[in-house]
Write a protein that holds these residues in place. Sequence first.
Motif, PDB file in Angstrom:
ATOM      1  N   LEU A 172       0.824  -1.203   0.000  1.00 26.53           N
ATOM      2  CA  LEU A 172       0.000   0.000   0.000  1.00 26.53           C
ATOM      3  C   LEU A 172       0.862   1.258   0.000  1.00 26.53           C
ATOM      4  O   LEU A 172       0.346   2.360  -0.137  1.00 26.53           O
ATOM      5  N   ARG A 232      -3.001   3.539   5.967  1.00 29.00           N
ATOM      6  CA  ARG A 232      -2.207   3.044   4.835  1.00 29.00           C
ATOM      7  C   ARG A 232      -0.723   3.224   5.104  1.00 29.00           C
ATOM      8  O   ARG A 232       0.080   2.317   4.855  1.00 29.00           O
ATOM      9  N   THR A 283      -8.430  -1.090   4.264  1.00 30.09           N
ATOM     10  CA  THR A 283      -7.838   0.227   4.052  1.00 30.09           C
ATOM     11  C   THR A 283      -8.444   0.815   2.790  1.00 30.09           C
ATOM     12  O   THR A 283      -8.396   0.191   1.729  1.00 30.09           O
TER      13      THR A 283
END
Length: 367
Positions: free
Chosen positions: A224, A268, A360
């Motif tokens: 991410l 994140r 997320t």
Amino acid sequence: MIELISWLFVAWVPIQYFILLILARTHWKSWGTATEPLPQVSIWIALRNEEENLPRLLQSLDRLDYPKEKLQILLADDQSTDRTGEILSQWAQNRPNVVWISALRDEKSLTQRNGKANALAQLEDHAVGDFYFFTDGDCLVPPFWIKKTLAGFSERTGLVIGITRVQSETWLGKMQEIDWWNTLGIVKVVNDLGFATTGLGNNMAIRKEAYQACGGFSGIPFSLTEDLEISKAIQKKGFRMEQVVSPENLVLTQEENNWKALLKQRKRWMAGAMTLNLGWKIMLGMQVLFFVGLGMMFFSNWVLALVCWGVKLVLQGLFFRNMSMRTGQRLLWRDLIFFDFYLLAAYSLTILYYFWPSPTIWKSRPY
């Protein structure tokens, strides 16, 4: 025993900022500006639903002080649902050095790359530059961004990051701005000492050879935080990393305008932080444990606790101001004094939100 633990937690952070201040003054690396002959450069930008931000980004790209014949701009529309693709199409007209594509996603890319990394990977075949520059759709790049960043490259330098400032219009935005000075200031000091740090997706340049050696965004593992992942891959291939901090390469980015958006961003980022080495985890963890130790100390000696907190506020404030003034910016003490209240709330909520069993959300996509 409890008092000893509280002292350890509380003393660590002020000592850390004292050392950072000294290192920032004694080991700071500076660079000039790239001169002729200038290399061919490609700017890569992945965009998703950036209709509101695109005009100012594109205007800043038009104002870049770099020869048009040596500048290529690559833009990828990451399946936007607003007018992003339309704006890119119109802007690319009559600009022969601009290439824009509509990024595709399939089942394979969903599991191998996040949306941004997937879009950037699809720009690989279009790039003709010897150096690849990266920024984001909500950013504003300065005219000398390319020339100043190029100056940070030497023979074995594979990646150079710059400095980014959050444009703040609210109290929450001002706290985010200070938070960025904190993070990037620590990264700068550590990087100047020669230790591994992180990429910076909205202000970063990569040498073509380094990008190809590590496999690029199409070759890195799923993450991410693709900028952190590619920086680790480049450094594993033996390339050095540098950070150039100057008014000439100061990129401006937008603030997260509420706590909900901020926590989505920090969840994140924390996913990326969990992949860092032990040294970085200890440094970040002690920032949180400072408040734990301060609370423990408060019950036994609240006067001493306030004194220790005051020392920390002064030392970290001096460090932040030193960092910001290197780019021609100035932080006010009235904002710095309240930063720890924001930090305590941000740390606490981020940790809770990170471990909360929910996906997320990034650019309206769940991960």
